[in-house]
Design an enzyme around this catalytic site. Sequence first.
Site, PDB file in Angstrom:
ATOM      1  N   LYS A  66      15.304 -20.286 -43.063  1.00 52.71           N
ATOM      2  CA  LYS A  66      16.589 -20.347 -43.781  1.00 52.71           C
ATOM      3  C   LYS A  66      16.678 -21.540 -44.736  1.00 52.71           C
ATOM      4  CE  LYS A  66      19.379 -17.890 -40.338  1.00 52.71           C
ATOM      5  NZ  LYS A  66      20.649 -17.926 -39.583  1.00 52.71           N
ATOM      6  N   ASN A  87      20.767 -17.155 -45.572  1.00 53.60           N
ATOM      7  CA  ASN A  87      20.300 -16.058 -44.706  1.00 53.60           C
ATOM      8  C   ASN A  87      20.274 -14.733 -45.441  1.00 53.60           C
ATOM      9  OD1 ASN A  87      22.982 -15.325 -44.839  1.00 53.60           O
ATOM     10  ND2 ASN A  87      23.148 -14.817 -42.674  1.00 53.60           N
ATOM     11  N   ALA A 131      23.011 -23.778 -36.674  1.00 50.74           N
ATOM     12  CA  ALA A 131      24.045 -22.781 -36.373  1.00 50.74           C
ATOM     13  C   ALA A 131      25.447 -23.362 -36.580  1.00 50.74           C
ATOM     14  CB  ALA A 131      23.888 -22.275 -34.940  1.00 50.74           C
ATOM     15  N   TYR A 224      23.428 -13.998 -28.133  1.00 54.80           N
ATOM     16  CA  TYR A 224      23.812 -12.725 -27.524  1.00 54.80           C
ATOM     17  C   TYR A 224      22.667 -12.236 -26.657  1.00 54.80           C
ATOM     18  CZ  TYR A 224      20.948 -10.987 -31.327  1.00 54.80           C
ATOM     19  OH  TYR A 224      19.910 -10.781 -32.178  1.00 54.80           O
TER      20      TYR A 224
HETATM   21  P1  ATR Z   1      20.018 -23.911 -34.461  1.00 55.22           P
HETATM   22  O1  ATR Z   1      19.539 -23.568 -35.831  1.00 55.22           O
HETATM   23  O2  ATR Z   1      19.932 -22.794 -33.463  1.00 55.22           O
HETATM   24  O3  ATR Z   1      21.360 -24.567 -34.467  1.00 55.22           O
HETATM   25  P2  ATR Z   1      18.848 -26.495 -34.088  1.00 55.22           P
HETATM   26  O4  ATR Z   1      19.184 -26.860 -35.500  1.00 55.22           O
HETATM   27  O5  ATR Z   1      17.524 -26.907 -33.532  1.00 55.22           O
HETATM   28  O6  ATR Z   1      18.924 -24.941 -33.891  1.00 55.22           O
HETATM   29  O7  ATR Z   1      20.009 -27.052 -33.155  1.00 55.22           O
HETATM   30  C1  ATR Z   1      20.018 -26.853 -31.776  1.00 55.22           C
HETATM   31  C2  ATR Z   1      21.308 -27.431 -31.201  1.00 55.22           C
HETATM   32  O8  ATR Z   1      21.326 -27.211 -29.792  1.00 55.22           O
HETATM   33  C3  ATR Z   1      21.453 -28.933 -31.402  1.00 55.22           C
HETATM   34  O9  ATR Z   1      22.807 -29.248 -31.520  1.00 55.22           O
HETATM   35  C4  ATR Z   1      20.839 -29.470 -30.095  1.00 55.22           C
HETATM   36  O10 ATR Z   1      21.271 -30.771 -29.732  1.00 55.22           O
HETATM   37  P3  ATR Z   1      20.492 -32.070 -30.306  1.00 55.22           P
HETATM   38  O11 ATR Z   1      20.993 -32.280 -31.683  1.00 55.22           O
HETATM   39  O12 ATR Z   1      20.862 -33.146 -29.358  1.00 55.22           O
HETATM   40  O13 ATR Z   1      19.024 -31.714 -30.258  1.00 55.22           O
HETATM   41  C5  ATR Z   1      21.415 -28.476 -29.117  1.00 55.22           C
HETATM   42  N1  ATR Z   1      20.652 -28.416 -27.860  1.00 55.22           N
HETATM   43  C6  ATR Z   1      19.444 -27.829 -27.645  1.00 55.22           C
HETATM   44  N2  ATR Z   1      19.071 -27.959 -26.365  1.00 55.22           N
HETATM   45  C7  ATR Z   1      20.055 -28.658 -25.730  1.00 55.22           C
HETATM   46  C8  ATR Z   1      20.264 -29.105 -24.378  1.00 55.22           C
HETATM   47  N3  ATR Z   1      19.366 -28.864 -23.403  1.00 55.22           N
HETATM   48  N4  ATR Z   1      21.407 -29.779 -24.103  1.00 55.22           N
HETATM   49  C9  ATR Z   1      22.313 -30.020 -25.071  1.00 55.22           C
HETATM   50  N5  ATR Z   1      22.176 -29.622 -26.365  1.00 55.22           N
HETATM   51  C10 ATR Z   1      21.067 -28.954 -26.698  1.00 55.22           C
END
Ligand code: ATR
Length: 277
Positions: A66, A87, A131, A224
């Site tokens: 993206k 997207n 997201a 989902y």
């Molecule tokens: P996406 O495009 O799906 O949003 P991303 O940009 O990698 O993917 O973001 C993932 C989000 O999920 C982030 O907010 C991440 O928190 P961090 O910024 O601290 O990495 C959050 N996230 C992923 N795993 C997590 C976990 N085990 N506990 C809390 N937050 C989590």
Amino acid sequence: MTDKYAVIGNPIAHSKSPLIHQAFAKQTNQDISYQALLAPLDEFELTIKRLIDDGYKGVNVTVPFKLQAFLLSNHLTPFAQVARAANTLVLERNNIQGHNTDGIGFITDVTQNLNTPLQGVRILLLGAGGAAFGILQSLLENNPSFVIISNRTFSKANEAAKVLSNLIESSNRNTVCMAVPLDDLGDMEFDVIINSTSTGLSDAALPIPNVVFAKNSLAYEMMYGRETPFMAQARANGARVADGLGMLVEQAAQAFYIWRGVRPETTPVIAMLRNRN
Ligand code: ATR
């Protein structure tokens, strides 16, 4: 002549987009083809160029392309600019339009399918990754009373809150936006709680207090396909719970509208996907 469209990602085999767009096309009598394409990780741009040469009219773009789709676009909508991600692309020989329909998809699902107005409500946005950024502009346009952004890594929540605050200021709106650390949510309660984190993938629980779920609140899981710990916690605390399947179909409907100028009915398509699970 049949107009060609595709969704590009890596991996892509799991994508429901071909099913959704083929259903829209049938329903609206649009003569299109729509297929899933796996692009090698280092060949996104090349893939797009080939599709343009092959006469493709548009593509949907999913993980992990993206940002590259955003960077490749000659024209970007405000939604794509704020999200820093595209997207949906409209392909022309010398022009690539980059759109982001995730925010509109989210808002349509919440306000129309789930009958939950966002005007004047208290929103908790959990997560500050791609997201979360994808829905910031659309949240703002619905004038919630405040948006609290909370994330494991606080600096990213702060960054997202700054982007939203700047948008609020430049559009003269009254929404209040703040970043709050996850463990400081304390006794705050919210009307709409959105989980935009990827925690559902790993079944990790988010450390949020039960009190965030106000009476009659809506808990929205952007993922989902399965009951996540976030959904289970929200349910146990009396919230209405939704997963992201409606958003998936609504963001596709907006892409279809951009390409074809026709709005498909989403309710039967959401029902069809639910019945397949
Ligand atoms: P996406 O495009 O799906 O949003 P991303 O940009 O990698 O993917 O973001 C993932 C989000 O999920 C982030 O907010 C991440 O928190 P961090 O910024 O601290 O990495 C959050 N996230 C992923 N795993 C997590 C976990 N085990 N506990 C809390 N937050 C989590």
